[in-house]
Design an enzyme around this catalytic site. Sequence first.
Site, PDB file in Angstrom:
ATOM      1  N   ASP A  13       0.856  -1.194   0.000  1.00  0.00           N
ATOM      2  CA  ASP A  13       0.000   0.000   0.000  1.00  0.00           C
ATOM      3  C   ASP A  13       0.888   1.238   0.000  1.00  0.00           C
ATOM      4  OD1 ASP A  13      -3.156   0.649   1.195  1.00  0.00           O
ATOM      5  OD2 ASP A  13      -1.644   2.218   1.130  1.00  0.00           O
ATOM      6  N   ASP A 111      -3.911   2.433  -5.096  1.00  0.00           N
ATOM      7  CA  ASP A 111      -2.570   2.404  -4.491  1.00  0.00           C
ATOM      8  C   ASP A 111      -2.272   1.119  -3.723  1.00  0.00           C
ATOM      9  OD1 ASP A 111      -3.912   2.739  -2.028  1.00  0.00           O
ATOM     10  OD2 ASP A 111      -2.301   4.007  -1.268  1.00  0.00           O
ATOM     11  N   GLU A 112      -3.060   0.064  -3.934  1.00  0.00           N
ATOM     12  CA  GLU A 112      -2.739  -1.160  -3.184  1.00  0.00           C
ATOM     13  C   GLU A 112      -2.909  -2.413  -4.025  1.00  0.00           C
ATOM     14  OE1 GLU A 112      -5.494  -2.286   0.038  1.00  0.00           O
ATOM     15  OE2 GLU A 112      -6.838  -0.778  -0.778  1.00  0.00           O
TER      16      GLU A 112
HETATM   17  P1  TTP Z   1      -5.322   4.866   1.299  1.00  0.00           P
HETATM   18  O1  TTP Z   1      -4.267   3.877   0.937  1.00  0.00           O
HETATM   19  O2  TTP Z   1      -6.417   4.439   2.213  1.00  0.00           O
HETATM   20  O3  TTP Z   1      -4.656   6.127   2.017  1.00  0.00           O
HETATM   21  P2  TTP Z   1      -3.283   6.846   1.710  1.00  0.00           P
HETATM   22  O4  TTP Z   1      -2.477   6.125   0.682  1.00  0.00           O
HETATM   23  O5  TTP Z   1      -3.551   8.282   1.417  1.00  0.00           O
HETATM   24  O6  TTP Z   1      -2.565   6.800   3.126  1.00  0.00           O
HETATM   25  P3  TTP Z   1      -1.907   5.534   3.845  1.00  0.00           P
HETATM   26  O7  TTP Z   1      -0.462   5.900   4.017  1.00  0.00           O
HETATM   27  O8  TTP Z   1      -2.636   5.436   5.152  1.00  0.00           O
HETATM   28  O9  TTP Z   1      -2.116   4.352   2.975  1.00  0.00           O
HETATM   29  O10 TTP Z   1      -5.987   5.444  -0.003  1.00  0.00           O
HETATM   30  C1  TTP Z   1      -5.269   5.642  -1.202  1.00  0.00           C
HETATM   31  C2  TTP Z   1      -5.738   6.920  -1.889  1.00  0.00           C
HETATM   32  O11 TTP Z   1      -7.146   6.840  -2.130  1.00  0.00           O
HETATM   33  C3  TTP Z   1      -5.525   8.165  -1.041  1.00  0.00           C
HETATM   34  O12 TTP Z   1      -4.228   8.724  -1.227  1.00  0.00           O
HETATM   35  C4  TTP Z   1      -6.626   9.051  -1.525  1.00  0.00           C
HETATM   36  C5  TTP Z   1      -7.734   8.118  -1.957  1.00  0.00           C
HETATM   37  N1  TTP Z   1      -8.814   8.098  -0.922  1.00  0.00           N
HETATM   38  C6  TTP Z   1      -9.891   8.950  -1.073  1.00  0.00           C
HETATM   39  O13 TTP Z   1      -9.970   9.702  -2.048  1.00  0.00           O
HETATM   40  N2  TTP Z   1     -10.862   8.931  -0.109  1.00  0.00           N
HETATM   41  C7  TTP Z   1     -10.814   8.122   0.992  1.00  0.00           C
HETATM   42  O14 TTP Z   1     -11.715   8.159   1.867  1.00  0.00           O
HETATM   43  C8  TTP Z   1      -9.684   7.238   1.126  1.00  0.00           C
HETATM   44  C9  TTP Z   1      -9.576   6.326   2.329  1.00  0.00           C
HETATM   45  C10 TTP Z   1      -8.715   7.255   0.140  1.00  0.00           C
HETATM   46 MG    MG Z   2      -2.198   4.069   0.819  1.00  0.00          MG
END
Ligand code: TTP
Ligand code: MG
Length: 364
Positions: A13, A111-112
């Site tokens: 991720d 992103d995962e």
């Molecule tokens: P995530 O992987 O949940 O969050 P992140 O990558 O920003 O942070 P982390 O380091 O905790 O993984 O989500 C990936 C992307 O998806 C995030 O950058 C933005 C988008 N997203 C939204 O637009 N709305 C949301 O509610 C979430 C959870 C994510």
């Molecule tokens: Mg992320």
Amino acid sequence: MDDTSNGIKFHIDMDSFYSSVEVRENPELQGFPVIVGSDPKNGTGRGVVSTCSYEARKYGIGSAMPVSKAYRLCPHAVFLPVNMELYKQVSSRVMNIIKKFSDKFEQVSVDEAYLEIGKTVGNYDEASRYAQRIKDEIYNYEKLTCSIGIAPNKTIAKIASDYNKPDGLTAIKPEEVENFLSPLPVSKIPGVGKKTNEALDNLGMKTIRDLKNFDVQVLIGKFGKSGLRIYQLAKGIDNREVEEQTEVKSISKEDTFDEDIADPITAEEIIDILSDEVHNSLVKKKYLFKTVTLKLRLDDFTTCTRSKTFVSYRSEASVIKKESKELMNQFIKNNGSCKFRLLGVEVSKLFKIKDGQTMITDFF
Ligand code: TTP
Ligand code: MG
């Protein structure tokens, strides 16, 4: 598990993905609280935060928070609009790097991804070294960090990737699973959101240990099928395979309004427009659907979805419109008059029409 698989699963991720891409593009933002989302309009903006940098998280800001609240918590943060095109391009390059390292690859969001590496890694120590190589490669090419979890199944790998963010690498061997999971809060189980967390808390369950020691029949009585699912996950059981998915999973359109919509007729008109947009995209991409989902965000920011699944595949815009409107009217009937901040229409359980086939419905 097939013969070539060692059962070790990886979950990758990206860290604070959208904001990390923005900081990479604008290095002068490094070290500052950066918030990506709707325009906060000096605290009066109506949208939500998509994500924010780890510096901004220190102020209690996080994904899905109203931007107005984020602005109150950290008015001096750098607020940036969502540049989805850019994130998609970066995502696709990152995913291509990860794919190169995988025998089995399943992207689950922008992103995962989950992966399995067959014969190259024989044990968890080798798996950790391999994961470090993936992290290095992504950093060398994209100057972005990610976190990786390695475990005997997908759920534990996902919990592990989140365990030591950002730039984390956490490997949980089978014999370590119980000790790893037990002290974690139940909210760490994927799928346990705010509501389930509260319900579990009311039943006296705070940690995964509490959950796995709870009476499974009571859980099933209270939460239905998902009660059994979270109970099994608490015990570390998850038999899902890493599945390569190349097809589109859903098509959706949503709209956030400048002013809340209280009039059901206006809401129905908006649903008609969203349904037509979804349908255009469906036709262009050549899919049939089985499920229609309506997304509703209320004036208090509660977000709900309501779905209807057909036994056969459908193709018509009229079906999307009719079902979405029925779902909304049913929602209003159950919840009383509502004010909507956002409405969204989605179709899923898709079937790709091959060249030469026509869009015959009620066929499958
Ligand atoms: P995530 O992987 O949940 O969050 P992140 O990558 O920003 O942070 P982390 O380091 O905790 O993984 O989500 C990936 C992307 O998806 C995030 O950058 C933005 C988008 N997203 C939204 O637009 N709305 C949301 O509610 C979430 C959870 C994510
Ligand atoms: Mg992320």
